[in-house]
Design a protein around this motif. Sequence first.
Motif, mmCIF file in Angstrom:
data_model
loop_
_atom_site.group_PDB
_atom_site.id
_atom_site.type_symbol
_atom_site.label_atom_id
_atom_site.label_comp_id
_atom_site.label_asym_id
_atom_site.label_seq_id
_atom_site.Cartn_x
_atom_site.Cartn_y
_atom_site.Cartn_z
ATOM 1 N N ALA A 13 0.709 -1.449 -0.151
ATOM 2 C CA ALA A 13 -0.348 0.030 -0.006
ATOM 3 C C ALA A 13 1.128 1.701 -0.130
ATOM 4 N N GLY A 14 1.988 0.795 -0.038
ATOM 5 C CA GLY A 14 3.581 1.700 0.331
ATOM 6 C C GLY A 14 3.853 2.526 0.952
ATOM 7 N N GLY A 15 5.031 3.228 0.946
ATOM 8 C CA GLY A 15 5.423 3.187 2.255
ATOM 9 C C GLY A 15 6.609 1.972 3.011
ATOM 10 N N TYR A 16 7.073 2.042 3.986
ATOM 11 C CA TYR A 16 7.970 0.910 4.552
ATOM 12 C C TYR A 16 7.241 0.583 5.873
ATOM 13 N N CYS A 17 7.353 -0.387 6.765
ATOM 14 C CA CYS A 17 6.984 -0.867 7.638
ATOM 15 C C CYS A 17 8.514 -0.845 8.794
ATOM 16 N N LEU A 18 7.556 -0.623 9.799
ATOM 17 C CA LEU A 18 8.711 -0.085 10.967
ATOM 18 C C LEU A 18 10.313 -1.640 10.969
ATOM 19 N N LEU A 36 3.792 -0.930 11.761
ATOM 20 C CA LEU A 36 3.197 0.324 11.014
ATOM 21 C C LEU A 36 4.218 0.744 10.881
ATOM 22 N N ARG A 37 3.971 1.607 9.882
ATOM 23 C CA ARG A 37 5.006 2.485 8.850
ATOM 24 C C ARG A 37 4.697 4.371 9.811
ATOM 25 N N GLN A 38 5.192 4.543 10.671
ATOM 26 C CA GLN A 38 5.616 5.198 11.417
ATOM 27 C C GLN A 38 6.673 6.445 9.975
ATOM 28 N N TRP A 39 6.520 8.130 11.070
ATOM 29 C CA TRP A 39 6.571 9.315 9.713
ATOM 30 C C TRP A 39 7.727 9.519 10.165
ATOM 31 N N TRP A 40 8.904 8.923 10.853
ATOM 32 C CA TRP A 40 10.262 9.108 11.229
ATOM 33 C C TRP A 40 11.279 7.423 10.291
ATOM 34 N N VAL A 41 10.133 6.775 10.041
ATOM 35 C CA VAL A 41 10.607 5.331 8.860
ATOM 36 C C VAL A 41 10.704 5.787 7.604
ATOM 37 N N GLN A 42 9.290 6.203 7.325
ATOM 38 C CA GLN A 42 9.381 6.783 6.441
ATOM 39 C C GLN A 42 10.197 7.861 5.110
ATOM 40 N N GLU A 44 13.600 8.745 7.087
ATOM 41 C CA GLU A 44 14.769 7.839 7.053
ATOM 42 C C GLU A 44 14.840 7.039 5.192
ATOM 43 N N ALA A 45 13.353 6.434 5.120
ATOM 44 C CA ALA A 45 14.062 5.879 3.261
ATOM 45 C C ALA A 45 14.094 6.091 2.248
ATOM 46 N N VAL A 46 13.621 7.999 2.754
ATOM 47 C CA VAL A 46 13.688 9.327 1.489
ATOM 48 C C VAL A 46 14.858 9.912 1.377
ATOM 49 N N TYR A 47 16.155 9.861 2.664
ATOM 50 C CA TYR A 47 17.253 10.297 2.893
ATOM 51 C C TYR A 47 18.072 9.390 2.362
ATOM 52 N N THR A 48 17.753 8.242 2.683
ATOM 53 C CA THR A 48 19.033 7.045 2.308
ATOM 54 C C THR A 48 18.753 6.468 0.669
ATOM 55 N N LEU A 49 17.145 7.108 -0.023
ATOM 56 C CA LEU A 49 17.607 6.654 -1.294
ATOM 57 C C LEU A 49 17.746 8.253 -1.969
ATOM 58 N N PHE A 76 4.377 8.864 -1.230
ATOM 59 C CA PHE A 76 3.802 8.256 -0.193
ATOM 60 C C PHE A 76 4.283 8.988 1.513
ATOM 61 N N PHE A 77 5.143 10.024 1.423
ATOM 62 C CA PHE A 77 5.145 10.726 2.811
ATOM 63 C C PHE A 77 3.850 11.705 2.828
ATOM 64 N N ARG A 78 4.375 12.354 1.912
ATOM 65 C CA ARG A 78 3.442 13.647 1.458
ATOM 66 C C ARG A 78 1.571 13.533 1.740
ATOM 67 N N ASN A 79 1.270 12.666 1.045
ATOM 68 C CA ASN A 79 -0.130 11.638 0.989
ATOM 69 C C ASN A 79 0.114 11.392 2.728
#
Length: 89
Positions: A13-18, A36-42, A44-49, A76-79
């Motif tokens: 469904a988008g994003g990454y799990c914890l 759980l797809r908490q905001w900080w995990v998302q 970290e994914a944006v930053y690394t990618l 995904f994060f913005r939405n």
Amino acid sequence: MVDFALRSAAHPAGGYCLAVPADGRSWPTSATSADLRQWWVQIEAVYTLHLLAADQRVEPDGRSRYAEARDRQWEFFRNNFCDEENGGI
């Protein structure tokens, strides 16, 4: 490690799990705490990618793949985590 996360941690469904077990993710039988797809995990994914998409040491095809994944993750994060009406997360 990032390639493993792209294969195993990207939620349908988008994003990454914890969290992801060492043998990968089977979504229909996954535990709720790992999903759980908490905001900080998302973020970290944006930053690394983003770092990998911009790193000239990564082959061009890899940079392109990471840039596409970054853009999908940012959308995904913005939405899901940005409150356009009140300007917060």
